[in-house]
Design an enzyme around this catalytic site. Structure first.
Site, PDB file in Angstrom:
ATOM      1  N   SER A 233       5.910  65.159  35.834  1.00  0.00           N
ATOM      2  CA  SER A 233       5.601  66.045  34.716  1.00  0.00           C
ATOM      3  C   SER A 233       6.598  67.177  34.519  1.00  0.00           C
ATOM      4  O   SER A 233       6.626  67.777  33.456  1.00  0.00           O
ATOM      5  CB  SER A 233       4.194  66.622  34.890  1.00  0.00           C
TER       6      SER A 233
ATOM      7  N   HIS B 227       0.607  60.923  32.810  1.00  0.00           N
ATOM      8  CA  HIS B 227       1.568  61.370  31.790  1.00  0.00           C
ATOM      9  C   HIS B 227       2.289  60.208  31.130  1.00  0.00           C
ATOM     10  O   HIS B 227       3.107  60.412  30.239  1.00  0.00           O
ATOM     11  CB  HIS B 227       2.624  62.301  32.398  1.00  0.00           C
TER      12      HIS B 227
ATOM     13  N   LYS C 176      -5.174  63.591  28.460  1.00  0.00           N
ATOM     14  CA  LYS C 176      -3.825  63.812  27.912  1.00  0.00           C
ATOM     15  C   LYS C 176      -3.653  62.972  26.638  1.00  0.00           C
ATOM     16  O   LYS C 176      -4.306  63.265  25.646  1.00  0.00           O
ATOM     17  CB  LYS C 176      -2.788  63.525  28.997  1.00  0.00           C
TER      18      LYS C 176
END
Ligand SMILES: *Cc1c(COP(=O)(O)O)cnc(C)c1O
Length: 405
Positions: free
Chosen positions: A190, A218, A249
């Site tokens: 990240s 992610h 996310k």
């Protein structure tokens, strides 16, 4: 009694402040989307400012999606607000089972188990599967929740430098002393936005008889032509034994986590994984919006395409402007400034220009590696991206950080 403890806490808090590491929450007074309203100095009733948000994990722009909101409302009307139970007592509705099926279909896996968050999925993953006879080989830059999950497990721990396959091989050789081995890695890291070299990890896993676990938090929804994550990017669908991920996310930005993979692994997690056994079931409305998320993503590739176009556009323009950008294969664009103070000044100047970003510095990133992390979203318009690039260029010129300028 409290007075002594209070003094101790105050001095710890002061140390954090003096080190410049104290975190203030920045208050938003609008839904999460590309353009948001923020309280300019975090005090209620003060002037609000509209800014373009470049620091959310809202990669596909689904956090305020009308279809998801409607799906959540409809299910709340039909199935109520909360479950008031863990899954195995009386906290499982058909909605939960359906979401688990939908996630398995998306990743091409055999079965899925839901958690309240991916932090819990990772926290409750290793301990039920491995004992002190076994080994976990973990990337040095793995997410805190993997690190905590590894800590809670008695298996022998090995660590390899980020994405360093020679080091991974070394650790795998040492880990031959143990019975079973799991290699654990983030899909996308990240802070830099780089993807893990999953093809090479898998090759080494075959050679040294190890299982592979990838955290797609992610990367799922972001990486790969149709956003199916690093297993799509490396054409390895169905090969990895364990995938974990979040609904917080790209997949709607709300809450919820999951572990998906081999049938027996998921089955044993349902019997023994502590955050699953001892923590509440996610609300039906959240599960229903989750189902709708995967429906939207399989219906069309529009959001993925727009995210990939936006990211390529942004990164190319920023490089052309003279910024030092970390190599990225995701929607994370790390604008390197190296100096901690500079990263804070730069971010504050950008906010004055209506661009909302975060500057990261030690200990979140290594010393001397301070940066501004920009997160591109499918929700950003070309005009918003251009505004961001123009603001970066203006401040970059003012603070003299552009190369060849
Ligand atoms: C965000 C993140 C998590 C935590 O996900 P939550 O669902 O918010 O708990 C876990 N792993 C990685 C790699 C992440 O980026």
């Amino acid at each position: 009694m409290y007075q002594d403890f209070q003094k101790h806490l105050q001095s710890t808090l002061n140390e954090i402040k003096e080190a410049g590491l104290y975190k203030n929450e920045r208050v938003i007074v609008s839904p999460q989307t590309a353009a948001i309203q923020v309280q300019s100095d975090n005090v209620q009733g003060t002037k609000e400012q509209e800014v373009i948000n470049f620091c959310a994990n809202n990669y596909l722009g689904l956090a305020d999606n009308a279809e998801l909101i409607q799906a959540a409302k409809d299910r709340m009307d039909k199935r109520g607000y909360g479950m008031a139970s863990v899954r195995f007592i009386c906290g499982t509705q058909d909605t939960h089972k359906e979401l688990e099926r939908v996630i398995s279909d998306f990743f091409g896996t055999e079965d899925t188990i839901l958690y309240a968050a991916c932090f819990d999925a990772n926290g409750g993953l290793f301990e039920p599967l491995l004992t002190e006879e076994d080994a976990i080989i973990s990337d040095a830059l793995n997410h805190a929740s993997i690190i905590d999950g590894v800590r809670l497990c008695k298996a022998v721990r090995y660590r390899y430098a980020n994405g360093d396959m020679a080091d991974l091989e070394e650790q795998l050789k040492k880990a031959q002393a143990q019975r079973f081995r799991i290699i654990a890695t983030d899909g996308v890291f990240s802070m830099d936005g780089n993807v893990c070299p999953l093809d090479k990890i898998y090759e080494l896993a075959q050679k040294y008889n190890a299982l592979v676990m990838v955290d797609e938090s992610h990367s799922a929804g972001v990486v790969g032509k149709t956003g199916h994550g690093v297993t799509e990017l490396y054409n390895m669908r169905g090969k990895v034994e364990i995938i974990t991920g979040t609904l917080g996310k790209a997949f709607g930005g709300s809450v919820g986590g999951f572990t998906t993979g081999r049938k027996e692994i998921i089955d044993l997690l349902r019997q023994r994984s502590r955050p699953y056994l001892f923590s509440n079931s996610i609300p039906p409305m959240i599960a229903a919006a989750g189902i709708k998320t995967f429906e939207i993503l399989t219906r069309s590739n529009e959001l993925q395409d727009r995210l990939h176009e936006n990211t390529a556009y942004f990164v190319a323009r920023m490089k052309a402007a003279g910024f030092d950008i970390k190599p990225t294969q995701s929607a994370i664009c790390a604008v390197m400034l190296y100096d901690a103070k500079l990263s804070q000044v730069f971010a504050a100047e950008l906010q004055k220009e209506g661009i909302y970003v975060t500057g990261f510095y030690y200990p979140v990133v290594p010393k001397g590696q301070a940066r501004i992390r920009v997160q591109v979203s499918a929700a950003h318009t070309r005009e918003q991206l251009d505004k961001c690039i123009a603001a970066f260029t203006k401040i970059g010129t003012k603070l003299a950080v552009l190369k060849n300028k």
